[in-house]
Design a protein around this motif. Structure first.
Motif, short mmCIF file in Angstrom:
data_model
loop_
_atom_site.label_atom_id
_atom_site.label_comp_id
_atom_site.label_asym_id
_atom_site.label_seq_id
_atom_site.Cartn_x
_atom_site.Cartn_y
_atom_site.Cartn_z
N UNK A 195 113.67 14.65 -22.58
CA UNK A 195 114.05 13.35 -23.27
C UNK A 195 115.38 13.82 -24.10
N UNK A 196 115.18 14.90 -24.97
CA UNK A 196 116.18 15.47 -25.86
C UNK A 196 117.48 15.73 -25.14
N UNK A 197 117.17 16.55 -24.11
CA UNK A 197 118.57 16.96 -23.23
C UNK A 197 119.13 15.83 -22.60
N UNK A 198 118.54 14.83 -22.32
CA UNK A 198 119.11 13.49 -21.72
C UNK A 198 119.80 12.71 -22.75
N UNK A 199 119.33 12.84 -24.08
CA UNK A 199 120.10 12.10 -25.15
C UNK A 199 121.27 12.90 -25.36
N UNK A 200 121.14 14.02 -25.38
CA UNK A 200 122.59 14.95 -25.87
C UNK A 200 123.47 14.99 -24.80
N UNK A 201 122.97 14.92 -23.64
CA UNK A 201 123.85 14.94 -22.60
C UNK A 201 124.61 13.41 -22.39
N UNK A 202 123.91 12.42 -22.71
CA UNK A 202 124.52 11.07 -22.81
C UNK A 202 125.44 10.74 -23.79
N UNK A 203 125.38 11.25 -25.07
CA UNK A 203 126.17 11.31 -26.21
C UNK A 203 127.36 12.10 -25.60
N UNK A 204 127.38 13.44 -25.27
CA UNK A 204 128.30 14.34 -24.79
C UNK A 204 129.04 13.73 -23.88
N UNK A 205 128.67 13.04 -22.97
CA UNK A 205 129.38 12.35 -21.70
C UNK A 205 129.83 11.29 -22.28
#
Length: 437
Positions: free
Chosen positions: A26-36
């Protein structure tokens, strides 16, 4: 910064720090989305929408856990333990230990391989077979990391190489996506192209058996919290076998693990092996045993959805093209590494193929690679990471059986060993195959 790379690294680092895998995804997805470049609100929405993609898989695993617990009431696990004890000897005599280890590991390996191609029940056999054998493993001082490595080999290698059962599904996905991406191939060539990568898996297994985990490892005999066993009868074994056959038959007929598990549970119900007033707690305990896998698969599905929406998988490939400069050997290596990153993140080789094929096939054609080399690269890149990914059922399955007494860690005792022993040989042998084919 590439969102896919950042998201996968965050998820892996958190997992290695023993942070819960569901939380890490969940945290990885959140950070990945923001970086993207996706807003916080949209990232959460995309992640939530993606959860539904694995709802049927999560329910399947829950019901398979219930089915396994129901079958355990027939006495089949007791029969398995008694057979194992006959092989080991009541005191696990030293002169029998080496042969006993080989026989038990060989049986587990065969059953694991059969679960993909001959009797395609996937990981459903694990909660039924492994927990009753833990005391036998303890007696023989078998390193559970070795058992996890053996099971994962059986869950991955057969579908990569053999076009039957889950292997047929994998080969069909590979064939269809390569064709739709602009390259016409012969489906029969897939087995030939995947032969060397499969050999790499064999090398990894042999290294684990004879070098990494050949030394004994001591575990405590801990009560697993299950009800006291009452032994087994011939009638109980017959009921168990009928339930397994019913579950398999229905699964194949309607292509649903959910209704296959339900069919098996119904057989146990009406046989009288499981009393109606005891059924609810038994099935609930079984579902609880497999619930963790379901939650991880749900979270991984949301994670994958966010990665796809960022569009950075293609950006990752385009960034690599600048480094390749027309070099086939370097291009093949980078594509395999990208496949590893993607599959490690989403946890499914079957879902990775559609993501990477549309990018890899045109790149292979541009580099002048042969159709066989292209099949090898896409097929190997898809399978890379299945062994070792915290979100893969090929690692979650072994952990579900080996960790029932809390003496086996999902990340350090399943994911790390399988990653090292299978992904490294897969990259090496897949790269060699792509060069010589």
């Amino acid at each position: 910064m590439n969102a896919v790379l950042i998201a996968v690294l965050v998820m892996l680092i958190l997992s290695l720090l023993r942070i819960n895998v569901v939380f890490s995804l969940a945290v990885g997805a959140l950070i990945g989305g923001l970086v993207g470049g996706i807003s916080l609100t949209d990232t959460v929405s995309i992640y939530t929408d993606g959860l539904g993609n694995s709802a049927s898989v999560a329910l399947s695993y829950a019901l398979l856990g219930g089915f396994a617990m129901a079958v355990s009431r027939t006495g089949l696990p007791d029969a398995v333990v008694q057979l194992a004890l006959k092989i080991v000897g009541k005191e696990g005599e030293t002169k029998k230990k080496s042969l006993s280890k080989v026989l038990i590991l060989l049986i587990i390996l065969i059953i694991s391989c059969f679960s993909q191609n001959v009797i395609p029940v996937h990981i459903a056999f694990i909660p039924l077979l492994i927990p009753p054998l833990l005391k036998v493993f303890n007696q023989l001082k078998i390193d559970r990391r070795l058992v996890a490595t053996v099971i994962t080999f059986g869950l991955v290698t057969p579908y990569m190489y053999l076009p039957a059962g889950f292997g047929k599904i994998y080969h069909d996905i590979l064939f269809t996506n390569i064709k739709e991406s602009g390259l016409t191939i012969d489906k029969g060539d897939i087995t030939t192209a995947m032969a060397l990568p499969a050999l790499g898996m064999v090398v990894g297994l042999l290294f684990a058996v004879f070098i990494s985990y050949r030394k004994p490892r001591t575990y405590e005999d801990i009560d697993q919290g299950t009800e006291e066993r009452t032994g087994y009868t011939t009638r109980g074994i017959i009921v168990a076998l009928l339930a397994i056959v019913a579950a398999l038959t229905v699964q194949l007929l309607v292509d649903s693990m959910i209704f296959g598990a339900l069919a098996g549970i119904v057989v146990v119900y009406f046989s009288g092996a499981l009393k109606w007033n005891e059924a609810d707690p038994v099935l609930t305990n079984g579902m609880r045993m497999m619930a963790f896998i379901g939650f991880v698969m749900l979270s991984a599905s949301g994670f994958a959805k966010v990665l796809q929406e960022t569009g950075d998988v293609e950006a990752l490939v385009k960034g690599s093209v600048a480094l390749i400069g027309g070099n086939q050997m370097l291009g093949a290596f980078l594509m395999l590494v990208i496949g590893l990153l993607v599959t490690m993140g989403i946890g499914s080789s079957f879902s990775t193929i559609p993501i990477i094929a549309t990018i890899f096939v045109p790149l292979c054609l541009e580099l002048g690679m042969s159709p066989m080399a292209t099949i090898c690269i896409v097929g190997t890149a898809g399978a890379l990471g299945d062994a070792g990914s915290p979100a893969s059922d090929s690692t979650l399955g072994p952990t579900s059986g080996l960790a029932v007494d809390r003496q086996h860690d999902h990340i350090w005792d399943t994911c790390v060993p399988t990653f090292l022993h299978y992904n490294i040989p897969l990259i090496i042998f897949g790269w060699i195959a792509s060069v010589i084919l």
